[in-house]
Design a protein around this motif. Structure first.
Motif, short mmCIF file in Angstrom:
data_model
loop_
_atom_site.label_atom_id
_atom_site.label_comp_id
_atom_site.label_asym_id
_atom_site.label_seq_id
_atom_site.Cartn_x
_atom_site.Cartn_y
_atom_site.Cartn_z
N VAL A 168 38.18 29.47 40.24
CA VAL A 168 39.17 29.62 39.17
C VAL A 168 40.57 29.80 39.78
O VAL A 168 41.58 29.35 39.21
N THR A 193 34.45 32.64 41.16
CA THR A 193 33.95 31.99 39.93
C THR A 193 34.32 30.52 39.91
O THR A 193 35.44 30.14 40.27
N CYS A 197 37.37 26.24 33.16
CA CYS A 197 37.99 26.73 31.93
C CYS A 197 39.50 26.52 31.93
O CYS A 197 40.16 26.78 30.93
N ALA A 199 41.37 28.33 33.92
CA ALA A 199 41.88 29.68 34.24
C ALA A 199 42.53 30.33 33.01
O ALA A 199 43.64 30.84 33.08
N ILE A 200 41.81 30.32 31.90
CA ILE A 200 42.37 30.83 30.64
C ILE A 200 42.72 32.31 30.75
O ILE A 200 43.84 32.72 30.39
N CYS A 201 41.79 33.13 31.22
CA CYS A 201 42.00 34.58 31.15
C CYS A 201 43.20 35.03 31.98
O CYS A 201 44.07 35.75 31.46
N PRO A 202 43.31 34.63 33.26
CA PRO A 202 44.50 35.04 34.02
C PRO A 202 45.81 34.56 33.37
O PRO A 202 46.84 35.24 33.45
N CYS A 208 39.47 37.43 35.32
CA CYS A 208 38.30 36.60 35.00
C CYS A 208 37.05 37.48 35.07
O CYS A 208 36.95 38.33 35.96
N TYR A 209 36.12 37.30 34.17
CA TYR A 209 34.86 38.05 34.24
C TYR A 209 33.67 37.15 34.55
O TYR A 209 32.52 37.51 34.32
N GLY A 210 33.96 35.95 35.06
CA GLY A 210 32.91 35.16 35.70
C GLY A 210 32.01 34.35 34.80
O GLY A 210 30.87 34.08 35.17
N CYS A 211 32.51 33.89 33.65
CA CYS A 211 31.57 33.24 32.73
C CYS A 211 31.10 31.87 33.22
O CYS A 211 30.12 31.36 32.70
N TYR A 212 31.80 31.28 34.21
CA TYR A 212 31.32 30.00 34.75
C TYR A 212 30.38 30.17 35.95
O TYR A 212 29.98 29.19 36.57
#
Ligand code: SF4
Ligand code: SF4
Length: 261
Positions: A168, A193, A197, A199-202, A208-212
């Motif tokens: 990410v 991770t 995505c 890098a939506i969350c940052p 990032c909480y690792g959803c990928y």
């Protein structure tokens, strides 16, 4: 040369899951029309009760293997599928339901269900690849619809999908997002991770909480030491590695190592 006019057949299968990844396919909308013009969507119960007989050229499989029935059914799906692609954290890492792998299933079954004798379950929730050969794994919880269209199109045209295996962090750099760990001291799983995505969350100032799931060559031991330096407690280090991708090998191994501390 006589060319076959038969359109390739697509099937979509559900195992233990929330249906989110199948919904990503429905969310494709315009792209779905293009896919439908190239392929026969022969089996997709989330979209239609009408079913076409196999064998199928491409099977998309959502969900983890968590019951004895699942374990038999996935073998039958493999037998009638030329290409089998697993989609989402459940199918590629066991999903949220893999949290059971760290405890005693029997005890949960007894505590949660009024008539536990009716519940047939396996001790573990495992990825599809632990049971049958898989041609491609598409990560994410849920998957990215752009990546899904790329995967379907790649297999339709007989090439490997162009889905990145880098982290990410690379996506943050590409979109010019300042690193949330360096700039703000916010713990982030981005370095270990897999991208996908954007890098939506940052981009919105959170870690990032690792959803990928884990990237190709992750170093969770090093990253968790950085998190400790940012003040994160050992118990929270274990918890952050045990979310949607708790059953992914790199996250599982590091969470167990931290738990043993
Ligand atoms: S991977 Fe996530 S979104 Fe997809 S089915 Fe599993 S829980 Fe739902
Ligand atoms: S948690 Fe990580 S991988 Fe998931 S959307 Fe946020 S930045 Fe992307």
């Amino acid at each position: 040369m006589v060319r076959s006019l038969r359109r390739p057949k697509l099937a979509v299968w559900k195992f233990a899951s929330c249906d989110g990844c199948q919904l990503s396919l429905l969310n494709c909308e315009e792209e779905l029309l293009a896919i439908a013009s190239q392929m026969e969507i022969a089996y997709f119960l989330e979209a239609s009760r009408a079913t076409g007989r196999g064998p199928y050229d491409i099977s998309l499989v959502e969900g983890s293997i968590s019951t004895p029935h699942d374990a038999e059914r996935i073998k039958a799906v493999r037998r009638i599928s030329r290409v089998l692609v697993t989609i989402g954290a459940c199918a590629t890492a066991g999903g949220i339901q893999a949290l059971r792998n760290f405890s005693q299933v029997e005890e949960w079954r007894r505590l949660v269900y009024a008539r536990p004798e009716y519940v047939q379950t396996l001790e573990t929730s495992t990825p599809v690849a632990a049971h049958v050969p898989v041609d491609f794994e598409l990560r994410g919880c849920p998957i990215s619809k752009t990546q899904l269209v790329e995967v379907i199109s790649a297999f339709l045209h007989g090439r490997r999908p162009a889905v990145p295996s880098h982290s990410v962090c690379m996506e943050c750099k590409r979109r010019g997002t300042p690193c949330v760990m360096v700039a703000r001291g916010t713990p982030c799983l981005g370095p270990i991770t897999q991208a996908g995505c954007g890098a939506i969350c940052p981009a919105y100032g959170r870690g990032c909480y690792g959803c990928y799931g884990p990237t190709e060559t992750p170093n969770p031991t090093s990253l968790m030491s950085w998190w400790k330096g940012l003040g994160v407690e050992d118990g929270d280090l274990v918890r952050v590695l045990r979310t949607f991708n708790a059953g992914a090998e790199a996250f599982r191994a590091e969470s167990e190592r931290r738990e043993a501390h």
